[in-house]
Design a protein around this motif. Structure first.
Motif, PDB file in Angstrom:
ATOM      1  N   ALA A  97      26.360  -6.850  18.375  1.00  0.00           N
ATOM      2  CA  ALA A  97      27.568  -7.644  18.150  1.00  0.00           C
ATOM      3  C   ALA A  97      28.789  -7.003  18.808  1.00  0.00           C
ATOM      4  CB  ALA A  97      27.809  -7.807  16.664  1.00  0.00           C
ATOM      5  N   VAL A  98      28.769  -5.694  18.999  1.00  0.00           N
ATOM      6  CA  VAL A  98      29.923  -4.995  19.560  1.00  0.00           C
ATOM      7  C   VAL A  98      29.921  -5.057  21.077  1.00  0.00           C
ATOM      8  CG1 VAL A  98      31.065  -2.755  19.754  1.00  0.00           C
ATOM      9  CG2 VAL A  98      30.060  -3.447  17.589  1.00  0.00           C
ATOM     10  N   HIS A  99      28.802  -4.742  21.698  1.00  0.00           N
ATOM     11  CA  HIS A  99      28.735  -4.632  23.156  1.00  0.00           C
ATOM     12  C   HIS A  99      28.058  -5.819  23.838  1.00  0.00           C
ATOM     13  CE1 HIS A  99      28.876  -0.362  21.695  1.00  0.00           C
ATOM     14  NE2 HIS A  99      29.957  -0.440  22.451  1.00  0.00           N
ATOM     15  N   GLY A 100      27.357  -6.669  23.096  1.00  0.00           N
ATOM     16  CA  GLY A 100      26.696  -7.829  23.678  1.00  0.00           C
ATOM     17  C   GLY A 100      25.417  -7.499  24.426  1.00  0.00           C
ATOM     18  N   GLU A 101      24.994  -6.260  24.387  1.00  0.00           N
ATOM     19  CA  GLU A 101      23.776  -5.845  25.095  1.00  0.00           C
ATOM     20  C   GLU A 101      22.553  -6.055  24.201  1.00  0.00           C
ATOM     21  OE1 GLU A 101      24.422  -1.824  26.360  1.00  0.00           O
ATOM     22  OE2 GLU A 101      26.189  -2.365  27.531  1.00  0.00           O
ATOM     23  N   ARG A 102      21.381  -5.966  24.819  1.00  0.00           N
ATOM     24  CA  ARG A 102      20.132  -6.125  24.073  1.00  0.00           C
ATOM     25  C   ARG A 102      20.018  -5.044  23.011  1.00  0.00           C
ATOM     26  NH1 ARG A 102      15.064  -4.413  23.850  1.00  0.00           N
ATOM     27  NH2 ARG A 102      15.219  -2.898  25.517  1.00  0.00           N
ATOM     28  N   ALA A 103      19.688  -5.453  21.793  1.00  0.00           N
ATOM     29  CA  ALA A 103      19.586  -4.512  20.674  1.00  0.00           C
ATOM     30  C   ALA A 103      18.320  -3.680  20.790  1.00  0.00           C
ATOM     31  CB  ALA A 103      19.590  -5.263  19.355  1.00  0.00           C
ATOM     32  N   THR A 104      18.438  -2.394  20.468  1.00  0.00           N
ATOM     33  CA  THR A 104      17.289  -1.498  20.487  1.00  0.00           C
ATOM     34  C   THR A 104      16.919  -1.020  19.090  1.00  0.00           C
ATOM     35  OG1 THR A 104      18.757   0.381  20.889  1.00  0.00           O
ATOM     36  CG2 THR A 104      17.774  -0.687  22.822  1.00  0.00           C
ATOM     37  N   ARG A 105      17.812  -1.212  18.133  1.00  0.00           N
ATOM     38  CA  ARG A 105      17.543  -0.810  16.745  1.00  0.00           C
ATOM     39  C   ARG A 105      18.547  -1.506  15.837  1.00  0.00           C
ATOM     40  NH1 ARG A 105      20.701   4.190  15.546  1.00  0.00           N
ATOM     41  NH2 ARG A 105      22.140   4.353  17.262  1.00  0.00           N
ATOM     42  N   THR A 106      18.476  -1.198  14.556  1.00  0.00           N
ATOM     43  CA  THR A 106      19.397  -1.791  13.587  1.00  0.00           C
ATOM     44  C   THR A 106      20.120  -0.698  12.807  1.00  0.00           C
ATOM     45  OG1 THR A 106      17.683  -1.922  11.901  1.00  0.00           O
ATOM     46  CG2 THR A 106      18.007  -3.883  13.271  1.00  0.00           C
ATOM     47  N   CYS A 107      21.239  -1.059  12.231  1.00  0.00           N
ATOM     48  CA  CYS A 107      22.021  -0.144  11.399  1.00  0.00           C
ATOM     49  C   CYS A 107      21.211   0.192  10.147  1.00  0.00           C
ATOM     50  CB  CYS A 107      23.350  -0.797  11.025  1.00  0.00           C
ATOM     51  SG  CYS A 107      24.334   0.139   9.840  1.00  0.00           S
ATOM     52  N   LYS A 108      21.177   1.456   9.783  1.00  0.00           N
ATOM     53  CA  LYS A 108      20.419   1.893   8.612  1.00  0.00           C
ATOM     54  C   LYS A 108      20.986   1.335   7.310  1.00  0.00           C
ATOM     55  CE  LYS A 108      19.172   6.339  10.635  1.00  0.00           C
ATOM     56  NZ  LYS A 108      19.359   7.794  10.531  1.00  0.00           N
ATOM     57  N   ARG A 109      22.259   1.013   7.322  1.00  0.00           N
ATOM     58  CA  ARG A 109      22.919   0.594   6.090  1.00  0.00           C
ATOM     59  C   ARG A 109      22.944  -0.929   5.919  1.00  0.00           C
ATOM     60  NH1 ARG A 109      28.564   3.231   4.433  1.00  0.00           N
ATOM     61  NH2 ARG A 109      28.079   3.410   2.238  1.00  0.00           N
ATOM     62  N   CYS A 110      23.382  -1.669   6.939  1.00  0.00           N
ATOM     63  CA  CYS A 110      23.580  -3.113   6.780  1.00  0.00           C
ATOM     64  C   CYS A 110      22.602  -3.961   7.576  1.00  0.00           C
ATOM     65  CB  CYS A 110      25.009  -3.495   7.158  1.00  0.00           C
ATOM     66  SG  CYS A 110      25.355  -3.326   8.918  1.00  0.00           S
ATOM     67  N   GLY A 111      21.905  -3.367   8.539  1.00  0.00           N
ATOM     68  CA  GLY A 111      20.927  -4.119   9.309  1.00  0.00           C
ATOM     69  C   GLY A 111      21.468  -4.789  10.562  1.00  0.00           C
ATOM     70  N   ASN A 112      22.745  -4.587  10.897  1.00  0.00           N
ATOM     71  CA  ASN A 112      23.291  -5.148  12.144  1.00  0.00           C
ATOM     72  C   ASN A 112      22.553  -4.572  13.338  1.00  0.00           C
ATOM     73  OD1 ASN A 112      25.240  -6.870  11.147  1.00  0.00           O
ATOM     74  ND2 ASN A 112      26.856  -5.332  11.197  1.00  0.00           N
ATOM     75  N   PHE A 113      22.469  -5.361  14.407  1.00  0.00           N
ATOM     76  CA  PHE A 113      21.788  -4.916  15.616  1.00  0.00           C
ATOM     77  C   PHE A 113      22.658  -3.922  16.377  1.00  0.00           C
ATOM     78  CE2 PHE A 113      19.879  -9.166  14.960  1.00  0.00           C
ATOM     79  CZ  PHE A 113      18.578  -8.742  14.740  1.00  0.00           C
TER      80      PHE A 113
END
Length: 174
Positions: A97-113
């Protein structure tokens, strides 16, 4: 200033004292006097101060000029300083959501990409969760200070309060 207090009108409200200080500096740099209400109350009350509204008032004759000045100030840029590629909405691939690039993992706390560029941030946390974690550490330090302050007060005035309590109870029981 020479301007009566009743001549001031509300320009805006601010989220915190630092935002109000920036706005005051902007107004004063443009020769517009202002009053910031609630700034000191908010800082005096600590945690409870978050419920105090910080209001910026300007003379009624300067209100329109102050509003125009406020509109002319550029707003915050979106996160990622605008260099992010816009993700294809039809793609089934997850994007940061921040950089618009392909996600490689998720946030440990909230699950954001999170993407590759997010790897350097706070051990697997997104920016929002990292900020919350830092704010939590500041709150924890504030709690420790309050506990220490109460212990000091208890040490200083505790014996005196016990003597007074004993005298009052002794007088009541006689």
């Amino acid at each position: 200033m020479g301007i009566p207090d009743h001549d001031f009108q509300l320009l805006t409200t601010c989220g915190d004292s630092s935002e109000a200080a920036l706005l005051r500096a902007l107004l004063e740099a443009n020769s517009i006097p202002c009053i910031v209400q609630g700034e000191q109350h908010r800082s005096m009350l600590g945690v409870a101060g978050a419920y105090i509204e910080v209001r910026v008032l300007v003379p009624s004759g300067e209100l329109e000029r102050a509003r125009e000045l406020l509109k002319s100030v550029p707003q915050e840029e979106p996160l990622g300083n605008g260099t992010a590629a816009t993700p294809d909405p039809d793609s089934e691939e997850a994007h940061c959501a921040v950089h618009g690039e392909r996600a490689t993992r998720t946030c440990k706390r909230c699950g954001n990409f999170l993407c590759e560029r997010c790897d350097g941030t706070s051990a697997g946390l997104c920016e929002d969760c990292a900020d919350l974690k830092d704010a939590g550490a500041q709150v924890q330090r504030g709690r420790k200070r309050k506990v220490v302050a109460w212990l000091i007060l208890l040490f200083m005035f505790g014996p005196l309060l016990l003597i007074i309590l004993a005298n009052v109870l002794g007088a009541l029981l006689r």
